[in-house]
Design a protein around this motif. Structure first.
Motif, mmCIF file in Angstrom:
data_model
loop_
_atom_site.group_PDB
_atom_site.id
_atom_site.type_symbol
_atom_site.label_atom_id
_atom_site.label_comp_id
_atom_site.label_asym_id
_atom_site.label_seq_id
_atom_site.Cartn_x
_atom_site.Cartn_y
_atom_site.Cartn_z
ATOM 1 N N UNK A 1 -2.653 21.036 -6.761
ATOM 2 C CA UNK A 1 -2.059 19.801 -7.258
ATOM 3 C C UNK A 1 -3.134 18.748 -7.481
ATOM 4 N N UNK A 2 -3.050 18.047 -8.578
ATOM 5 C CA UNK A 2 -4.014 16.986 -8.846
ATOM 6 C C UNK A 2 -3.867 15.875 -7.824
ATOM 7 N N UNK A 3 -5.011 15.428 -7.316
ATOM 8 C CA UNK A 3 -4.982 14.330 -6.353
ATOM 9 C C UNK A 3 -4.401 13.073 -6.983
ATOM 10 N N UNK A 4 -4.507 12.976 -8.310
ATOM 11 C CA UNK A 4 -4.019 11.790 -9.009
ATOM 12 C C UNK A 4 -2.526 11.592 -8.786
ATOM 13 N N UNK A 5 -1.776 12.677 -8.736
ATOM 14 C CA UNK A 5 -0.318 12.560 -8.551
ATOM 15 C C UNK A 5 -0.003 11.932 -7.202
ATOM 16 N N UNK A 6 -0.706 12.367 -6.170
ATOM 17 C CA UNK A 6 -0.523 11.771 -4.840
ATOM 18 C C UNK A 6 -0.961 10.311 -4.849
ATOM 19 N N UNK A 7 -2.097 10.050 -5.436
ATOM 20 C CA UNK A 7 -2.604 8.672 -5.481
ATOM 21 C C UNK A 7 -1.649 7.755 -6.232
ATOM 22 N N UNK A 8 -1.030 8.284 -7.283
ATOM 23 C CA UNK A 8 -0.050 7.487 -8.024
ATOM 24 C C UNK A 8 1.172 7.191 -7.157
ATOM 25 N N UNK A 9 1.560 8.155 -6.328
ATOM 26 C CA UNK A 9 2.697 7.933 -5.431
ATOM 27 C C UNK A 9 2.364 6.849 -4.413
ATOM 28 N N UNK A 10 1.175 6.925 -3.819
ATOM 29 C CA UNK A 10 0.755 5.899 -2.859
ATOM 30 C C UNK A 10 0.700 4.535 -3.537
ATOM 31 N N UNK A 11 0.162 4.510 -4.745
ATOM 32 C CA UNK A 11 0.089 3.253 -5.503
ATOM 33 C C UNK A 11 1.484 2.698 -5.768
ATOM 34 N N UNK A 12 2.426 3.594 -6.087
ATOM 35 C CA UNK A 12 3.793 3.160 -6.343
ATOM 36 C C UNK A 12 4.457 2.575 -5.108
ATOM 37 N N UNK A 13 4.204 3.190 -3.943
ATOM 38 C CA UNK A 13 4.762 2.664 -2.694
ATOM 39 C C UNK A 13 4.157 1.299 -2.393
ATOM 40 N N UNK A 14 2.844 1.197 -2.519
ATOM 41 C CA UNK A 14 2.174 -0.078 -2.203
ATOM 42 C C UNK A 14 2.599 -1.188 -3.152
ATOM 43 N N UNK A 15 2.933 -0.846 -4.380
ATOM 44 C CA UNK A 15 3.333 -1.857 -5.361
ATOM 45 C C UNK A 15 4.645 -2.535 -4.989
ATOM 46 N N UNK A 16 5.349 -1.970 -4.018
ATOM 47 C CA UNK A 16 6.632 -2.538 -3.608
ATOM 48 C C UNK A 16 6.478 -3.635 -2.561
ATOM 49 N N UNK A 17 5.287 -4.140 -2.420
ATOM 50 C CA UNK A 17 5.073 -5.267 -1.523
ATOM 51 C C UNK A 17 4.155 -4.898 -0.394
ATOM 52 N N UNK A 18 4.032 -5.794 0.533
ATOM 53 C CA UNK A 18 3.195 -5.548 1.699
ATOM 54 C C UNK A 18 4.084 -5.280 2.894
ATOM 55 N N UNK A 19 3.576 -4.486 3.819
ATOM 56 C CA UNK A 19 4.396 -3.988 4.912
ATOM 57 C C UNK A 19 4.923 -5.105 5.801
ATOM 58 N N UNK A 20 4.205 -6.207 5.877
ATOM 59 C CA UNK A 20 4.601 -7.253 6.816
ATOM 60 C C UNK A 20 5.523 -8.293 6.178
ATOM 61 N N UNK A 21 5.927 -8.110 4.908
ATOM 62 C CA UNK A 21 6.963 -8.965 4.332
ATOM 63 C C UNK A 21 8.318 -8.480 4.854
#
Length: 451
Positions: A1-21
């Protein structure tokens, strides 16, 4: 599996805000779970909250359950290194491919839920939905779920835990959870559900009163450390400690814990009681008598295999370098007590990087009696207190001569080891790297990269 797909998933999760909001509502999470088919109801849950010791206790519960032959899902936070660490099945983090699949599977439902609310589904809510879905798909026999913050309004609390574990409560996250121990306990008590079994670690009186009141209101059964279960004896041992534990249904002798400190013995007692309670609960369909207890050899083997990375973890010797994730005064007090009892350093150098929203002064006060010198720095998080500000606070506690300002963590670690080496007390010198889970994770990477 391309690492890019995982990295895109992590990026998508992080784009939903910061954990401490924090937005104190479960409406989004409930709506998201509904369209996902309520995966959190597909298995029994052991829910874990508290101020300190949550992750260690959850990990011990998980390994005890797996030793009993169960397939177990474990959800913890935050991660030390990779976001995948938060979601584990059968003792292993989900793979990069599986993480990406989980994100892609829930994404249409995230967007559907976003459209219904003024505030979009958050970072932590997204990860929680992914975890619950992963556990249902596996499927697991039981999920051990650590809250992200608090309890009542935490995203994980859409699940009804058959067993609710509350580790020691103290002051932390006061901006969101309340300014007093009682207020924080009230928020955390929300994971105690009707007819559940509540396993309570030793608590400050004001916290204990709140927790007991909640249990009474919802009709939960309560077991308290120091009364129904607890640590009967503990002795120092190479690489950890040897403990004798009083469980809910028996005594367990000669249990080796590969962890340091009385606080970890207490965590182990809570974990054991939680698994005993679960084993006798409706969730497993088992019917045992009060005289029954878990197999003692099974318990011993499980605890031998338990891990808690970044919790007074020895990552190097010569000099001894420990990494510890303590990030509030109560947690640091427990770590300091363990250091004093079990290591006996004649000289100890500290490397400290903390988040700016923490009780930095309180942590410094706990560290001052045991550190000969302190190096202040910052970690990789955007929330990290600038090293210069941390140095100013540290000098107020330690004095000018004992504080060293080193802006980069890698340089700070190098200087800490150098100062320990230069002491001429090779056998008795140590370095403690602490102040945050992020600091611990960063340090583990840096030190292992240098091996």
């Amino acid at each position: 599996m391309s690492a890019t797909r995982y990295e895109e998933a992590v990026k998508g999760v992080r784009a939903r805000g910061v954990e401490w909001d924090i937005d104190p509502t479960l409406d989004r999470m409930r709506d998201l779970a509904d369209v996902l088919g309520s995966p959190q109801r597909a298995y029994p849950v052991i829910h874990v909250t508290g101020t300190n010791g949550k992750s260690s206790t959850a990990r011990m519960i998980e390994v005890l359950l797996r030793e009993r032959g169960l397939r177990v899902g474990l959800y913890t936070s935050p991660e030390l290194h990779s976001m995948r660490e938060r979601i584990t099945i059968d003792g292993a983090p989900v793979s990069e491919q599986r993480f990406a699949e989980l994100y892609e599977d829930v994404l249409p439902f995230l967007e559907m839920t976003d459209a219904k609310h003024d505030v979009k589904v958050s970072f932590f809510e997204t990860l929680t939905a992914m975890a619950y879905a992963a556990f249902a798909d596996a499927p697991v026999d039981v999920a051990v779920v650590e809250v992200g913050m608090g309890g009542t309004w935490d995203a994980t609390n859409i699940a009804d835990g058959a067993v609710a574990v509350v580790t020691p409560i103290g002051l932390d996250h006061t901006r969101w959870l309340g300014a007093t121990v009682a207020e924080i306990a009230a928020e955390k008590s929300g994971i105690i559900k009707p007819e559940s079994i509540a396993i309570l670690a030793q608590q400050p009186v004001e916290a204990a009163e709140v927790l007991m009141r909640r249990a009474t209101e919802v009709g939960a059964t309560v077991a308290r450390e120091g009364l129904e279960f607890g640590v009967l004896n503990r002795e120092l041992a190479v690489g950890g400690q040897l403990v004798r534990l009083q469980g809910l249904h028996g005594v367990y002798d000669e249990v080796f814990l590969p962890f340091f400190g009385a606080h970890q013995a207490g965590n182990a007692a809570c974990a054991l009681a939680a698994v005993e309670a679960f084993a006798r609960g409706r969730a497993t369909g088992e019917s045992e008598t009060d005289s029954d207890q878990l197999d003692a050899d099974l318990v011993r083997q499980a605890f031998v295999n338990a891990t808690s990375p970044g919790r007074l973890e020895v990552v190097r010797t010569g000099p001894t370098v420990l990494v510890d994730a303590a990030h509030n005064p109560a947690g640091m007090a427990a770590s300091v007590a363990a250091l004093t009892e079990e290591f006996g350093f004649t000289r100890l150098v500290g490397v400290l990087a903390m988040m700016a929203d923490k009780d930095v002064a309180g942590v410094l006060e706990e560290l001052e009696p045991v550190l000969d010198e302190l190096i202040v720095t910052r970690n990789s998080s955007a929330r990290s207190m600038p090293a210069g500000e941390l140095a100013e606070l540290a000098r107020d506690v330690f004095g000018e001569d004992r504080v060293h300002l080193v802006p980069r963590l890698d340089d700070a670690i190098d200087q800490g080891i150098t100062l320990a080496d230069e002491s001429g007390e090779f056998a008795g010198a140590g370095v403690l790297i602490t102040g945050s889970v992020t600091t611990a994770g960063d340090a583990r990477v840096l030190l292992r990269a240098g091996e």
